[in-house]
Design an enzyme around this catalytic site. Structure first.
Site, PDB file in Angstrom:
ATOM      1  N   GLU A 174       0.437  -1.595   0.231  1.00 46.83           N
ATOM      2  CA  GLU A 174       0.064   0.373   0.006  1.00 46.83           C
ATOM      3  C   GLU A 174       0.609   1.140  -0.120  1.00 46.83           C
ATOM      4  O   GLU A 174       0.590   2.477   0.068  1.00 46.83           O
ATOM      5  CB  GLU A 174      -0.648  -0.240   0.712  1.00 46.83           C
ATOM      6  N   HIS A 250      -4.462   2.090   7.321  1.00 48.35           N
ATOM      7  CA  HIS A 250      -3.110   2.026   6.941  1.00 48.35           C
ATOM      8  C   HIS A 250      -1.917   2.618   8.296  1.00 48.35           C
ATOM      9  O   HIS A 250      -2.671   2.913   9.638  1.00 48.35           O
ATOM     10  CB  HIS A 250      -2.281   3.136   5.765  1.00 48.35           C
ATOM     11  N   CYS A 371      -2.758  11.656   3.881  1.00 51.42           N
ATOM     12  CA  CYS A 371      -3.271  10.275   2.445  1.00 51.42           C
ATOM     13  C   CYS A 371      -2.992  10.924   1.736  1.00 51.42           C
ATOM     14  O   CYS A 371      -2.751  10.985  -0.132  1.00 51.42           O
ATOM     15  CB  CYS A 371      -4.688   9.759   2.539  1.00 51.42           C
TER      16      CYS A 371
END
Length: 448
Positions: A174, A250, A371
């Site tokens: 990721e 995450h 993000c």
């Protein structure tokens, strides 16, 4: 030689919508099917970029992807003209059309993992595009991501690009959302901190029971090998499975690092003391002084952290050496989180100031300030080799703002995704954007 940590923020795409596609992301799921505002989303992101540039930080922009992804729909059996493909998907498999329209590439912390030249064996900056294979709508991003990064960081003397890892569960990757780098100065050798949620092959590592662990240990180890990192410059830490099940999909939802500092929640990791000791020892060998700021669960619960995105913030070093925390408006709206932050800055510790930004459109889809940015540490020579068209300036900000007003809708619902006109609008906008950012042909419709 002077070095910088450049934040390359993702420009929100014209199809920004609330499809509720990300299982395990509480905000994404809870706001599913609401009407979105792509224009407002893009402008909010640009305003943050401009504000950081005005504060003296080097700021870049990373282009969005072509959506809907007609080629992906064709690979799933839909045929005919582009308009017919979209109409068929809307009639026969609306969830697939929604997935093909996702603007999730805006969260470029997931675009790739980046290792600076000071850490790598060949002295180049290394990029590995993330396969994002845990979610279909994100797994289709990496081919375009690789082309865009290649157009931004094109000089092979300074930059090395790696293809995404094999798109299988054992190598779920990721990107930088699970990667942090600690260093004394950005241009000096540092310690790269890879956080994983599970191991694909080693059963000694516990896994979450409710939500998927998206990053595997094996993927992190593979990226470290590809980038030529030394064992002395790498630390692997495991996310606490319980916080993954609480919505921490995450690591950057529960911890953020910068320079010599890790800002994290008490429940973020397993074997925390051992991990912190390893970070301190390895950074100490490089002349650094690792420091950590632990937020106690008694003051901020994991639930508050997830709802406010306290840790999905940007921790930045200002010119005077003090640290600044960039947080979303949701932190100020949460009484416990805001009380903690006020106490943190008043204490005279490592983090001296907090700045709040309205990123509601991104936040409602599950992504905050951290993000939206990919960090790339560059020395002066490497920065000069970056495509200058993607470095934020006041004129570029004005141009992109005008571009958004020209091309973006101010309302988008799921039913609007079935309109073939949306694809034409997106392609027209992106074709113009590649000229603004001097990227060349990076999108499938420009290449085929």
């Amino acid at each position: 030689m002077k070095s910088y940590e450049v934040n390359f923020d993702g420009l929100v795409g014209p199809t920004h919508n609330y499809g509720g596609l990300s299982y395990g992301n509480v905000a994404s799921q809870s706001n599913s099917q609401q009407s979105s505002n792509p224009k407002e989303a893009a402008l909010q992101g640009l305003q943050k970029m401009k504000a950081l540039m005005d504060m003296g930080f080097v700021q870049g922009v990373l282009a969005p992807q072509e959506r809907p992804d007609v080629a992906a729909l064709r690979n799933l059996g839909f045929s005919g003209s582009d308009a017919q493909v979209i109409q068929q998907a809307a009639q026969q498999a609306m969830p697939l059309l929604v997935a093909s329209c996702s603007a999730s590439s805006m969260w470029v912390a997931n675009a790739a993992t980046v290792s600076p030249s000071a850490d790598t064996a060949d002295g180049r900056v290394h990029f590995t595009a993330a396969n994002l294979n845990c979610k279909y709508h994100r797994s289709i991003e990496h081919p375009t991501t690789s082309r865009v990064l290649g157009a931004m960081f094109a000089d092979p003397q300074h930059f090395a690009h790696h293809a995404a890892l094999p798109a299988v569960a054992q190598f779920g990757d990721e990107g930088a959302a699970n990667h942090t780098r600690f260093c004394r100065e950005y241009g000096e050798a540092g310690v790269e901190f890879f956080v994983f949620g599970r191991s694909a092959f080693d059963t000694r590592y516990p896994a979450p029971q409710k939500y998927p662990a998206r990053q595997t240990l094996e993927a992190s180890q593979a990226v470290a090998r590809l980038h030529g990192l030394k064992d002395d410059g790498v630390v692997y830490g495991q996310q606490n499975p319980a916080v993954i099940d609480a919505g921490v999909f995450h690591n950057d939802v529960i911890a953020v690092g910068n320079g010599e500092v890790l800002f994290y929640h008490e429940d973020a990791f397993l074997n925390t003391e051992q991990m912190l000791g390893e970070l301190q020892a390895k950074l100490g060998k490089l002349g650094g002084n690792f420091q950590s700021v632990c937020v106690p669960r008694a003051l901020v619960s994991v639930e508050d952290a997830v709802r406010s995105y306290l840790f999905n913030s940007q921790l930045l070093t200002r010119a005077d050496g003090s640290m600044l925390l960039i947080v979303p408006e949701e932190c100020r709206a949460n009484e416990r989180v805001w009380r903690y932050l006020q106490g943190l800055t008043a204490s005279g510790g490592l983090i001296r100031e907090v700045k709040v930004f309205d990123l509601k459109q991104s936040m409602q889809n599950g992504g905050g300030p951290a993000c939206l940015r990919l960090r790339v540490a560059l020395n002066e020579t490497e920065l000069a080799a970056v495509n200058p068209g993607v470095i934020m300036t006041a004129p570029l900000y004005d141009t992109l703002t005008q571009w958004v007003h020209k091309h973006y809708r101010d309302s988008l619902r799921e039913s609007d995704l079935a309109d073939p006109q949306l694809l034409l609008e997106c392609r027209t906008a992106l074709d113009e954007l590649t000229q603004i950012l001097k990227l060349g042909a990076v999108y499938p419709f420009q290449i085929n």
